[in-house]
Structures are given as structure tokens and as C-alpha cells.
Design a protein around this motif. Structure first.
Motif, PDB file in Angstrom:
ATOM      1  N   PRO A  47       0.812  -1.416   0.071  1.00 36.76           N
ATOM      2  CA  PRO A  47      -0.026   0.046  -0.178  1.00 36.76           C
ATOM      3  C   PRO A  47       0.910   1.282   0.038  1.00 36.76           C
ATOM      4  N   PHE A  48       1.849   1.143   0.717  1.00 36.52           N
ATOM      5  CA  PHE A  48       2.879   2.455   0.810  1.00 36.52           C
ATOM      6  C   PHE A  48       3.328   2.900  -0.480  1.00 36.52           C
ATOM      7  N   CYS A  49       3.946   1.767  -1.280  1.00 43.34           N
ATOM      8  CA  CYS A  49       4.401   1.930  -2.543  1.00 43.34           C
ATOM      9  C   CYS A  49       3.551   2.514  -3.529  1.00 43.34           C
ATOM     10  N   GLU A  50       2.134   1.913  -3.420  1.00 49.55           N
ATOM     11  CA  GLU A  50       1.255   2.419  -4.507  1.00 49.55           C
ATOM     12  C   GLU A  50       0.979   3.904  -4.224  1.00 49.55           C
ATOM     13  N   GLY A  51       1.011   4.349  -2.967  1.00 49.01           N
ATOM     14  CA  GLY A  51       0.759   5.669  -2.606  1.00 49.01           C
ATOM     15  C   GLY A  51       1.639   6.744  -3.299  1.00 49.01           C
ATOM     16  N   GLU A  52       2.649   6.223  -4.174  1.00 43.75           N
ATOM     17  CA  GLU A  52       3.511   7.188  -5.308  1.00 43.75           C
ATOM     18  C   GLU A  52       2.425   7.781  -6.344  1.00 43.75           C
ATOM     19  N   ALA A  53       1.542   7.061  -6.653  1.00 44.53           N
ATOM     20  CA  ALA A  53       0.414   7.622  -7.691  1.00 44.53           C
ATOM     21  C   ALA A  53      -0.771   7.444  -7.242  1.00 44.53           C
ATOM     22  N   ALA A  54      -1.211   6.495  -6.298  1.00 40.26           N
ATOM     23  CA  ALA A  54      -2.662   6.553  -5.969  1.00 40.26           C
ATOM     24  C   ALA A  54      -3.032   7.489  -4.733  1.00 40.26           C
ATOM     25  N   PRO A  55      -4.516   7.486  -4.796  1.00 45.80           N
ATOM     26  CA  PRO A  55      -4.769   8.171  -3.890  1.00 45.80           C
ATOM     27  C   PRO A  55      -4.742   7.901  -2.585  1.00 45.80           C
ATOM     28  N   ALA A  56      -4.896   8.499  -1.519  1.00 46.97           N
ATOM     29  CA  ALA A  56      -4.619   7.912  -0.130  1.00 46.97           C
ATOM     30  C   ALA A  56      -5.896   7.039   0.105  1.00 46.97           C
ATOM     31  N   GLN A  57      -6.961   7.154  -0.320  1.00 46.26           N
ATOM     32  CA  GLN A  57      -7.871   6.141  -0.025  1.00 46.26           C
ATOM     33  C   GLN A  57      -7.446   4.662  -0.366  1.00 46.26           C
ATOM     34  N   VAL A  58      -6.710   4.649  -1.382  1.00 47.87           N
ATOM     35  CA  VAL A  58      -6.151   3.329  -1.905  1.00 47.87           C
ATOM     36  C   VAL A  58      -5.333   2.844  -0.726  1.00 47.87           C
ATOM     37  N   VAL A  59      -4.186   3.787  -0.372  1.00 44.61           N
ATOM     38  CA  VAL A  59      -3.282   3.323   0.662  1.00 44.61           C
ATOM     39  C   VAL A  59      -4.071   2.714   1.814  1.00 44.61           C
ATOM     40  N   GLN A  60      -5.240   3.462   2.384  1.00 37.02           N
ATOM     41  CA  GLN A  60      -5.903   3.106   3.363  1.00 37.02           C
ATOM     42  C   GLN A  60      -6.699   1.670   3.390  1.00 37.02           C
ATOM     43  N   MET A  61      -7.212   1.555   2.073  1.00 36.05           N
ATOM     44  CA  MET A  61      -7.874   0.297   2.105  1.00 36.05           C
ATOM     45  C   MET A  61      -7.035  -0.954   2.042  1.00 36.05           C
ATOM     46  N   GLY A  62      -5.572  -0.517   1.543  1.00 30.20           N
ATOM     47  CA  GLY A  62      -4.798  -1.688   1.443  1.00 30.20           C
ATOM     48  C   GLY A  62      -4.062  -2.164   2.553  1.00 30.20           C
ATOM     49  N   LEU A  63      -4.050  -1.261   3.788  1.00 25.38           N
ATOM     50  CA  LEU A  63      -3.170  -1.500   4.950  1.00 25.38           C
ATOM     51  C   LEU A  63      -3.465  -2.904   5.595  1.00 25.38           C
ATOM     52  N   ALA A  65      -4.796  -5.770   4.035  1.00 26.01           N
ATOM     53  CA  ALA A  65      -4.712  -6.700   3.032  1.00 26.01           C
ATOM     54  C   ALA A  65      -3.796  -7.833   3.311  1.00 26.01           C
ATOM     55  N   ALA A  66      -2.722  -7.819   3.768  1.00 27.86           N
ATOM     56  CA  ALA A  66      -1.952  -8.796   3.982  1.00 27.86           C
ATOM     57  C   ALA A  66      -2.364  -9.763   5.350  1.00 27.86           C
ATOM     58  N   ASP A  67      -3.130  -8.912   6.279  1.00 25.36           N
ATOM     59  CA  ASP A  67      -3.595  -9.867   7.337  1.00 25.36           C
ATOM     60  C   ASP A  67      -4.929 -10.482   6.765  1.00 25.36           C
ATOM     61  N   TRP A  68      -5.517  -9.877   5.822  1.00 27.58           N
ATOM     62  CA  TRP A  68      -6.830 -10.636   5.257  1.00 27.58           C
ATOM     63  C   TRP A  68      -6.329 -11.986   4.510  1.00 27.58           C
ATOM     64  N   TRP A  69      -5.614 -11.664   3.648  1.00 28.58           N
ATOM     65  CA  TRP A  69      -4.965 -12.871   2.807  1.00 28.58           C
ATOM     66  C   TRP A  69      -4.677 -13.935   3.701  1.00 28.58           C
ATOM     67  N   GLU A  70      -3.706 -13.441   4.635  1.00 32.16           N
ATOM     68  CA  GLU A  70      -3.212 -14.490   5.588  1.00 32.16           C
ATOM     69  C   GLU A  70      -3.992 -15.516   6.146  1.00 32.16           C
ATOM     70  N   ALA A  71      -5.218 -14.629   6.557  1.00 36.06           N
ATOM     71  CA  ALA A  71      -6.132 -15.286   7.458  1.00 36.06           C
ATOM     72  C   ALA A  71      -7.261 -16.122   6.900  1.00 36.06           C
ATOM     73  N   HIS A  72      -7.132 -15.917   5.410  1.00 36.33           N
ATOM     74  CA  HIS A  72      -7.643 -16.838   4.236  1.00 36.33           C
ATOM     75  C   HIS A  72      -7.042 -17.593   3.401  1.00 36.33           C
ATOM     76  N   GLY A  73      -5.765 -18.207   4.112  1.00 38.15           N
ATOM     77  CA  GLY A  73      -5.072 -19.298   3.462  1.00 38.15           C
ATOM     78  C   GLY A  73      -4.017 -19.084   2.519  1.00 38.15           C
ATOM     79  N   ALA A  74      -3.972 -17.787   2.347  1.00 43.09           N
ATOM     80  CA  ALA A  74      -2.777 -17.453   1.507  1.00 43.09           C
ATOM     81  C   ALA A  74      -1.362 -17.570   2.237  1.00 43.09           C
ATOM     82  N   LYS A  75      -0.282 -17.923   1.462  1.00 39.65           N
ATOM     83  CA  LYS A  75       1.053 -17.599   2.192  1.00 39.65           C
ATOM     84  C   LYS A  75       1.811 -16.450   1.672  1.00 39.65           C
ATOM     85  N   VAL A  76       1.565 -15.506   2.731  1.00 43.74           N
ATOM     86  CA  VAL A  76       1.803 -14.308   2.314  1.00 43.74           C
ATOM     87  C   VAL A  76       3.488 -14.042   3.061  1.00 43.74           C
TER      88      VAL A  76
END
Length: 313
Positions: A47-63, A65-76
Motif C-alpha cells: 500500500p505505501f508504494c502504491e501511494g506514489e501515484a494512488a490516492p490516499a484512499q487506496v493506501v488506506q484500503m490496502g493496509l 490486505a496482508a492480514d486478510w489474505w493470510e487469514a484466508h489461506g494465502a502464504k504471505v
């Protein structure tokens, strides 16, 4: 019953969040549709790297993400993101630092020995992560199937949640396609453990390790609705950028190429849209794996609240 249209990242995340709240869900997939463009994604949870060009809303939504994917079976892989630039493009690194947060200045070779002596300095985004997007989507499908969620070609029933990306353009007039292209390389002589982003004024790229000497190299972003395979220009630019990171990429095997159309709204912010009785989760742009979990949870919360009066009657 809630019919989720589309089995890409937006659809599977939405179906997962809805099913976890006890709602009856099915996933409708077209038998003729190609593999979802989500499968061409880098799987970067940055999320922080995407903040180079993406709006702050995208950064906030992505904070989260890693926890969500890990909780749903992804190898993060929580190895962070390393951002580098050739000496001639040092100004790009300073610009990237000004536009982002969550980073520290580092010696790239101290983090990735293969890069020792190649770059004088770099930015390290310690809390960022990456994962294999194909494996992550496969994990969601298995979990949904285990919950009894049916995958089929239709027809849809009940409430419709449309997650079909660019295919929903007829319902979303301001949706536009953005072409993305990528390569998969096998480079056993290269040993990188984290995502490396190379900054360049014209064609920046990222390199995501997939394990066993495999690397995903991406990705061009072209304002075009042109279908078809990867262009020669994209291949040359991506290979040139990879070579700049490590010369051994020149001897790599190209094991796969991919191109697809990513859906985007004018502001490039993924969103939930309502059009009559149909709910759209769309406009993922280049942020699908980063923002889809947040939108899915928000959607599920809205529908639980909406459907609660019906369940009590």
C-alpha cells in the motif's frame, strides 16, 4: 440468495466475505470467459508504494490486505518492498521518497546480497508483503467450496453482485480499460527474496519472486482497450528493466507472458457502485489484491444490514 458474478479476485473476495457472514451465496462464471485478469497480477501487498501515484484512499484500503489474505489461506511473504534506481535516475528515488511514507533509506546490497555494488541506496518499505496470486485465489475457491458455495454458469438468482471487471462496461459508463502486460522468467542464478521495484522515468517495473528461481516481471500500464498477447515493445522494456536490476536475467528463460485489460474508474479508486438492483464491485485498476478484501468486507457489512429486516420478518 446472492449471486456473485465473476470468479476473479473481486468476486472471490466478495463471495468469501458474504459466506462468512452466513449469507447464501453462489458464484456465477461464464464458461466461455478467459482466465480472470487477476491471474496476471503481481500479488504485491504494497500500500505505501502504491501511494506514489494512488490516492490516499487506496493506501488506506490496502493496509489490512496482508492480514486478510493470510487469514484466508494465502502464504504471505512479509519481506517488505525494496525500491531502487540506477545512478542516472537517482532523482526518481528522491521523488518516490517524497510521495510515499512507511520507508527507510537502506543499502540494497545489505538486504539482497545479489544487488551488492549495483545500487548505492534504496528505499525499504518494511511492512509490505507479496504472495502468489494464483495460489491465493485457489485457496479462496477451496474454502468457498468447503462452505457449500456453488460455482456454475448461471442463471443468476436473487441479489446480484457484479464483479466481472471490464465485462461490466455496459452497466458502468465511466469504466475504462487499462492494458497490463507481464512476463514470467526462470532465472536460477538470481536470488531475490522480496519484491524489488526499479524506478525509471518511462518504464518502471517490479520483480516479484515466486520461488524456485521463478520471477514475475511487470507491468506495463497502457491506456488501451487493445486485446491480444504481449507486445514486443513490452517484452523488450520489461527484460531491459530486469537486466538493469541483475545482469543474470539476460540468461533467464521466458516461461510465460500475459496481457489483459484491467478495469478502472476515472479516479483509479476501486469502488462499490449500485445501479438499480445490481451492485458492482469494480474499478480495481492495478489494486485488485490490495483493495478487494476491504471492499468485500464493506459490501458484506452493507448487505447484512440490508437483509436483516427481511430475515426477521
Amino acid at each position: 440468495m446472492i449471486s456473485v458474478l465473476g470468479g476473479g479476485v473481486a468476486g472471490l473476495c466478495a463471495a468469501t466475505a458474504l459466506a462468512e457472514r452466513g449469507l447464501a451465496v453462489e458464484v456465477i462464471e461464464s464458461e466461455e470467459a478467459p482466465a480472470p485478469v487477476s491471474l496476471l497480477a503481481g500479488g504485491m501487498l504494497a500500500p505505501f508504494c502504491e501511494g506514489e501515484a494512488a490516492p490516499a484512499q487506496v493506501v488506506q484500503m490496502g493496509l489490512s490486505a496482508a492480514d486478510w489474505w493470510e487469514a484466508h489461506g494465502a502464504k504471505v511473504h512479509r519481506r517488505g518492498t525494496l525500491v531502487v534506481a540506477p545512478a542516472r535516475d537517482a532523482a526518481e528515488l528522491d521523488r518516490f521518497a517524497r510521495l510515499t511514507r512507511g520507508h527507510e533509506w537502506v543499502d540494497p546490497g545489505a538486504l539482497e546480497p545479489d544487488l551488492a555494488g549495483r545500487f548505492a541506496r534504496g528505499l525499504f518499505f518494511r511492512v509490505e508483503a507479496h504472495m502468489d496470486p494464483c495460489a491465493a485465489l485457489a485457496a479462496l475457491r477451496r474454502q468457498l467450496a468447503a462452505r457449500g458455495v456453488r460455482f456454475h454458469a448461471g442463471p443468476a438468482r436473487g441479489r446480484i453482485v457484479d464483479c466481472t471487471g471490464w465485462a461490466a462496461a455496459a452497466h458502468l459508463p465511466d469504466l475504462r480499460p487499462v492494458r497490463g502486460e507481464m512476463l514470467m522468467l526462470r532465472a536460477p542464478e538470481v536470488t531475490l527474496s522480496r519484491t524489488v521495484r526499479l524506478l525509471h522515468p518511462r518504464f518502471p517495473c517490479y520483480i516479484v519472486p515466486r520461488g524456485d528461481g521463478q520471477y514475475m516481471i511487470g507491468a506495463t500500464m497502457v491506456e488501451s482497450a487493445r486485446p491480444g498477447p504481449v507486445t514486443a515493445r513490452a517484452v523488450m522494456e520489461l527484460l531491459s528493466a530486469a537486466w538493469t536490476v541483475h545482469p543474470a536475467f539476460a540468461e533467464a528463460e521466458v516461461t510465460a507472458t500475459g496481457a489483459g485489460l484491467r478495469p478502472a474508474f476515472p479516479d483509479n479508486i476501486p469502488a462499490i457502485r449500485r445501479a438499480g438492483e445490481r451492485i458492482h464491485v469494480n474499478g480495481m485498476y492495478r489494486h485488485g489484491f490490495l483493495c478487494a478484501p476491504h471492499l468485500a468486507e464493506a459490501l458484506a457489512g452493507e448487505l447484512v444490514e440490508e437483509l436483516a429486516p427481511c430475515a426477521s420478518n
